[in-house]
Design a protein around this motif. Structure first.
Motif, PDB file in Angstrom:
ATOM      1  N   GLU A   1       0.820  -1.213   0.000  1.00  0.00           N
ATOM      2  CA  GLU A   1       0.000   0.000   0.000  1.00  0.00           C
ATOM      3  C   GLU A   1       0.858   1.269   0.000  1.00  0.00           C
ATOM      4  O   GLU A   1       0.547   2.238  -0.692  1.00  0.00           O
ATOM      5  N   THR A   2       1.940   1.264   0.771  1.00  0.00           N
ATOM      6  CA  THR A   2       2.757   2.478   0.901  1.00  0.00           C
ATOM      7  C   THR A   2       3.386   2.871  -0.424  1.00  0.00           C
ATOM      8  O   THR A   2       3.283   4.021  -0.862  1.00  0.00           O
TER       9      THR A   2
ATOM     10  N   GLN B   1       0.641   4.003  -2.964  1.00  0.00           N
ATOM     11  CA  GLN B   1       0.141   5.360  -2.706  1.00  0.00           C
ATOM     12  C   GLN B   1       1.192   6.412  -3.043  1.00  0.00           C
ATOM     13  O   GLN B   1       0.884   7.461  -3.609  1.00  0.00           O
TER      14      GLN B   1
ATOM     15  N   GLN C   1     -12.392  -1.410  13.620  1.00  0.00           N
ATOM     16  CA  GLN C   1     -12.480  -0.312  12.650  1.00  0.00           C
ATOM     17  C   GLN C   1     -11.565   0.841  13.062  1.00  0.00           C
ATOM     18  O   GLN C   1     -10.912   1.455  12.215  1.00  0.00           O
TER      19      GLN C   1
ATOM     20  N   SER D   1      -8.063  -0.196  12.154  1.00  0.00           N
ATOM     21  CA  SER D   1      -7.855  -0.112  10.705  1.00  0.00           C
ATOM     22  C   SER D   1      -7.710   1.338  10.260  1.00  0.00           C
ATOM     23  O   SER D   1      -6.848   1.669   9.435  1.00  0.00           O
ATOM     24  N   THR D   2      -8.543   2.216  10.825  1.00  0.00           N
ATOM     25  CA  THR D   2      -8.473   3.643  10.493  1.00  0.00           C
ATOM     26  C   THR D   2      -7.126   4.227  10.908  1.00  0.00           C
ATOM     27  O   THR D   2      -6.519   5.009  10.161  1.00  0.00           O
TER      28      THR D   2
ATOM     29  N   LYS E   1      -4.285   2.683  11.132  1.00  0.00           N
ATOM     30  CA  LYS E   1      -3.248   2.190  10.223  1.00  0.00           C
ATOM     31  C   LYS E   1      -3.297   2.913   8.878  1.00  0.00           C
ATOM     32  O   LYS E   1      -2.261   3.239   8.295  1.00  0.00           O
ATOM     33  N   VAL E   2      -4.506   3.180   8.399  1.00  0.00           N
ATOM     34  CA  VAL E   2      -4.669   3.920   7.137  1.00  0.00           C
ATOM     35  C   VAL E   2      -4.121   5.339   7.281  1.00  0.00           C
ATOM     36  O   VAL E   2      -3.400   5.843   6.409  1.00  0.00           O
ATOM     37  N   GLU E   3      -4.451   5.988   8.390  1.00  0.00           N
ATOM     38  CA  GLU E   3      -3.976   7.350   8.638  1.00  0.00           C
ATOM     39  C   GLU E   3      -2.460   7.380   8.789  1.00  0.00           C
ATOM     40  O   GLU E   3      -1.796   8.314   8.336  1.00  0.00           O
TER      41      GLU E   3
ATOM     42  N   ARG F   1      -0.294   5.325   7.366  1.00  0.00           N
ATOM     43  CA  ARG F   1       0.304   5.167   6.036  1.00  0.00           C
ATOM     44  C   ARG F   1       0.185   6.463   5.229  1.00  0.00           C
ATOM     45  O   ARG F   1       1.123   6.859   4.537  1.00  0.00           O
ATOM     46  N   ARG F   2      -0.974   7.136   5.335  1.00  0.00           N
ATOM     47  CA  ARG F   2      -1.163   8.393   4.621  1.00  0.00           C
ATOM     48  C   ARG F   2      -0.155   9.436   5.094  1.00  0.00           C
ATOM     49  O   ARG F   2       0.427  10.169   4.298  1.00  0.00           O
TER      50      ARG F   2
END
Length: 201
Positions: A45-46, A49, A133, A136-137, A139-141, A143-144
């Motif tokens: 993913e990294t 993106q 959730q 997961s959020t 981890k997404v943040e 990575r962003r």
């Protein structure tokens, strides 16, 4: 939590409508116009993106570019900050560390560094789905933010700096090659002693 997310999204829309741009989001132009990009996990993913953000920032990403960004290692860990017992809310922290190299001509390393991002989320023992959730959020943040910070690092590099790094790397590689050659030459010119023969009694 949902209200907070909606508020943040609303503010982001309002700020973008006013022409405001977050630093490091890839919306500003980079001095580097061509870049090779690779990672240990080529389809992670990294790196995916980051490639998208680079391309949207006007950077031509292709194999064989003058400079190469290599995501050498990405480690994710999670630990408990506070624990209130079973069935209660506790705080967890997720940490992601990204190591990377920038390489130049002849694949010589120009610089190595790392980025570290941490996020805290709540774990509710009475709401496992919601807690998953939240995790997961987070981890997404994380990575962003990693991608944003990488873009900020890249935006601070100029072609002049990269050329100077390349010259330093070339000089170091040349000196190492000359030292190795001199050592091999000295070894080749050193007379080898034959084993001493002990006369038989």
């Amino acid at each position: 939590m949902i209200k907070r997310n909606l508020l943040v999204m609303g503010l982001a829309v309002l700020l973008s409508a006013c022409g405001f741009q977050l630093r490091g989001t890839g919306t500003s132009e980079l001095a580097i116009k061509e870049l090779d990009l690779s990672a240990r996990n080529a389809y992670g993913e990294t790196v995916t993106q980051l490639r998208q953000v680079l391309q949207s920032s006007g950077v031509k990403v292709y194999t064989g570019a003058p400079y190469k960004l290599v995501l050498t290692d990405e480690q994710e860990s999670q630990r408990i900050l506070s624990y209130a017992g079973a069935g209660r809310t506790g705080e967890y922290q997720v940490t992601t560390v990204l190591n990377y190299d920038i390489r130049g001509a002849h694949d010589l390393p120009l610089m190595s560094d790392k980025l570290e991002v941490q996020k805290i989320f709540l774990h509710d023992g009475n709401n496992l789905v919601g807690s998953d959730q939240e995790a997961s959020t987070a981890k997404v943040e994380t990575r962003r933010e990693l991608v944003q910070r990488m873009m900020l690092r890249l935006s601070q590099l100029t072609p002049t700096q990269l050329e100077q790094m390349q010259q330093t790397a070339d000089a170091k590689a040349k000196a190492e090659a000359q030292a190795l050659e001199a050592a091999q030459k000295a070894e080749a010119e050193t007379p080898r002693q034959s084993p001493i023969e002990i006369p038989q009694q």
